[in-house]
Scaffold this motif. Structure first.
Motif, PDB file in Angstrom:
ATOM      1  N   CYS A   1      34.285  56.245   0.308  1.00  0.00           N
ATOM      2  CA  CYS A   1      33.264  57.295  -0.359  1.00  0.00           C
ATOM      3  C   CYS A   1      33.571  58.717  -0.427  1.00  0.00           C
ATOM      4  N   ALA A   2      35.113  58.931  -0.430  1.00  0.00           N
ATOM      5  CA  ALA A   2      35.879  60.187  -0.498  1.00  0.00           C
ATOM      6  C   ALA A   2      35.357  60.699  -1.812  1.00  0.00           C
ATOM      7  N   ILE A   3      35.142  61.946  -1.977  1.00  0.00           N
ATOM      8  CA  ILE A   3      34.850  62.744  -3.006  1.00  0.00           C
ATOM      9  C   ILE A   3      35.723  63.797  -2.972  1.00  0.00           C
ATOM     10  N   SER A   4      36.555  63.921  -4.574  1.00  0.00           N
ATOM     11  CA  SER A   4      37.540  65.079  -4.777  1.00  0.00           C
ATOM     12  C   SER A   4      36.849  66.577  -4.775  1.00  0.00           C
ATOM     13  N   GLY A   5      37.492  67.189  -3.967  1.00  0.00           N
ATOM     14  CA  GLY A   5      37.001  68.883  -3.838  1.00  0.00           C
ATOM     15  C   GLY A   5      36.146  69.175  -2.627  1.00  0.00           C
ATOM     16  N   GLN A   6      35.822  68.189  -1.802  1.00  0.00           N
ATOM     17  CA  GLN A   6      34.754  68.341  -0.785  1.00  0.00           C
ATOM     18  C   GLN A   6      35.653  68.908   0.521  1.00  0.00           C
ATOM     19  N   ASN A   7      34.945  69.652   1.105  1.00  0.00           N
ATOM     20  CA  ASN A   7      35.438  70.229   2.314  1.00  0.00           C
ATOM     21  C   ASN A   7      34.815  69.634   3.746  1.00  0.00           C
ATOM     22  N   SER A   8      35.248  70.325   4.807  1.00  0.00           N
ATOM     23  CA  SER A   8      34.488  69.645   5.975  1.00  0.00           C
ATOM     24  C   SER A   8      32.954  69.936   5.930  1.00  0.00           C
ATOM     25  N   ALA A   9      32.566  70.851   5.622  1.00  0.00           N
ATOM     26  CA  ALA A   9      31.026  71.468   5.725  1.00  0.00           C
ATOM     27  C   ALA A   9      30.161  70.306   4.936  1.00  0.00           C
ATOM     28  N   GLN A  10      30.731  70.075   3.757  1.00  0.00           N
ATOM     29  CA  GLN A  10      30.135  68.922   2.918  1.00  0.00           C
ATOM     30  C   GLN A  10      30.476  67.573   3.298  1.00  0.00           C
ATOM     31  N   ILE A  11      31.534  67.350   4.191  1.00  0.00           N
ATOM     32  CA  ILE A  11      31.387  65.860   4.578  1.00  0.00           C
ATOM     33  C   ILE A  11      30.262  65.729   5.752  1.00  0.00           C
ATOM     34  N   LEU A  12      30.214  66.879   6.508  1.00  0.00           N
ATOM     35  CA  LEU A  12      29.353  66.910   7.506  1.00  0.00           C
ATOM     36  C   LEU A  12      27.671  66.654   7.071  1.00  0.00           C
ATOM     37  N   LEU A  13      27.699  67.406   5.900  1.00  0.00           N
ATOM     38  CA  LEU A  13      26.401  67.251   5.228  1.00  0.00           C
ATOM     39  C   LEU A  13      25.927  65.608   4.709  1.00  0.00           C
ATOM     40  N   ARG A  14      26.779  64.771   4.467  1.00  0.00           N
ATOM     41  CA  ARG A  14      26.728  63.716   4.003  1.00  0.00           C
ATOM     42  C   ARG A  14      27.160  62.510   4.864  1.00  0.00           C
ATOM     43  N   LEU A  15      27.497  62.771   6.189  1.00  0.00           N
ATOM     44  CA  LEU A  15      28.188  61.658   6.778  1.00  0.00           C
ATOM     45  C   LEU A  15      26.842  60.733   7.317  1.00  0.00           C
ATOM     46  N   GLN A  16      25.555  61.323   7.667  1.00  0.00           N
ATOM     47  CA  GLN A  16      24.815  60.276   8.010  1.00  0.00           C
ATOM     48  C   GLN A  16      24.353  59.202   6.907  1.00  0.00           C
ATOM     49  N   ARG A  17      24.319  59.768   5.369  1.00  0.00           N
ATOM     50  CA  ARG A  17      24.092  58.797   4.553  1.00  0.00           C
ATOM     51  C   ARG A  17      25.010  58.030   4.165  1.00  0.00           C
ATOM     52  N   ASP A  18      26.528  58.462   4.189  1.00  0.00           N
ATOM     53  CA  ASP A  18      27.481  57.630   3.586  1.00  0.00           C
ATOM     54  C   ASP A  18      28.413  57.089   4.615  1.00  0.00           C
ATOM     55  N   VAL A  19      28.008  57.320   5.899  1.00  0.00           N
ATOM     56  CA  VAL A  19      28.944  56.765   6.890  1.00  0.00           C
ATOM     57  C   VAL A  19      28.096  55.988   7.844  1.00  0.00           C
ATOM     58  N   ILE A  20      27.266  56.735   8.588  1.00  0.00           N
ATOM     59  CA  ILE A  20      26.587  56.389   9.633  1.00  0.00           C
ATOM     60  C   ILE A  20      25.543  55.396   9.680  1.00  0.00           C
ATOM     61  N   ASP A  21      24.559  55.531   8.607  1.00  0.00           N
ATOM     62  CA  ASP A  21      23.560  54.637   8.162  1.00  0.00           C
ATOM     63  C   ASP A  21      24.207  53.357   7.717  1.00  0.00           C
TER      64      ASP A  21
END
Length: 196
Positions: free
Chosen positions: A42-62
């Motif tokens: 679920c990698a997305i081009s251009g994203q930084n660490s803050a953006q990954i933190l924001l979607r970590l729950q939805r795209d990984v943890i869940d």
């Protein structure tokens, strides 16, 4: 029951720089699937660490994976444009803090993190290269597996070695092959051992 593996990150984690996005993660996913794992990216081009933190729950943890590879680079944090020592320290500090929060969140949810190490960018200078090495040492101090790519990909200026890049920020197929070959064959077993 199949082990589940998710890759999250930015363009180098997605395979940017090759026509078919067949980067290190795709090569590793093929190997892991041959070993009976289920993988998704679920990698997305251009994203930084803050953006990954924001979607970590939805795209990984869940999705409750067993392992998560986190592939981010300092370039998307603006590191190449950090001209002063203070600016470089701030960029690196935010990156390291956010990555540590990602690691903590994964571990708290029973997911074993594996961190993609830092890598070159042709806009970096020798000073940036020193910062990359320092950040890599910080990542390696956390007690989780870190994929070490810097020495294999970089010259002494923090640039990609000749023949290993597609553009300033992305490896080419040969560069991704080098990244893949740096990943230990037993990387999931390392994650089991280190994430206690």
């Amino acid at each position: 029951m199949k082990k589940k593996v998710i890759f999250i990150g930015s363009s180098v984690c997605y395979g940017g720089g090759t026509p078919d996005h067949h980067g290190w993660s795709a090569m590793l996913a093929e190997r892991l699937e041959q070993q009976g794992c289920e993988t998704s990216n679920c990698a997305i081009s251009g994203q930084n660490s803050a953006q990954i933190l924001l979607r970590l729950q939805r795209d990984v943890i869940d999705h409750k994976p067993d392992y998560c590879f986190v592939g981010l680079g300092l370039a998307n944090e603006g590191f190449a444009f950090a001209d002063t020592a203070e600016e470089r320290a701030i960029v690196r500090g935010l990156f390291e803090r956010n990555l540590k929060e990602i690691v903590k969140a994964l571990q708290e949810n029973g997911i074993k993190p594996i961190i993609g190490g830092v890598y070159p960018n042709n806009r970096y200078t020798e000073i940036h290269y020193e910062g990359l090495k320092n950040t890599e040492q910080v990542l390696k101090s956390w007690g989780v597996p870190v994929l070490s790519w810097l020495d294999a990909l970089s010259d002494a200026q923090g640039h990609f070695k000749e023949g290993l890049f597609n553009d300033d920020g992305h490896p080419n197929a040969d560069g991704y092959r080098v990244m893949y070959e740096c990943i230990p064959q037993n990387i999931l077993e390392q994650a089991d051992t280190e994430n206690k």
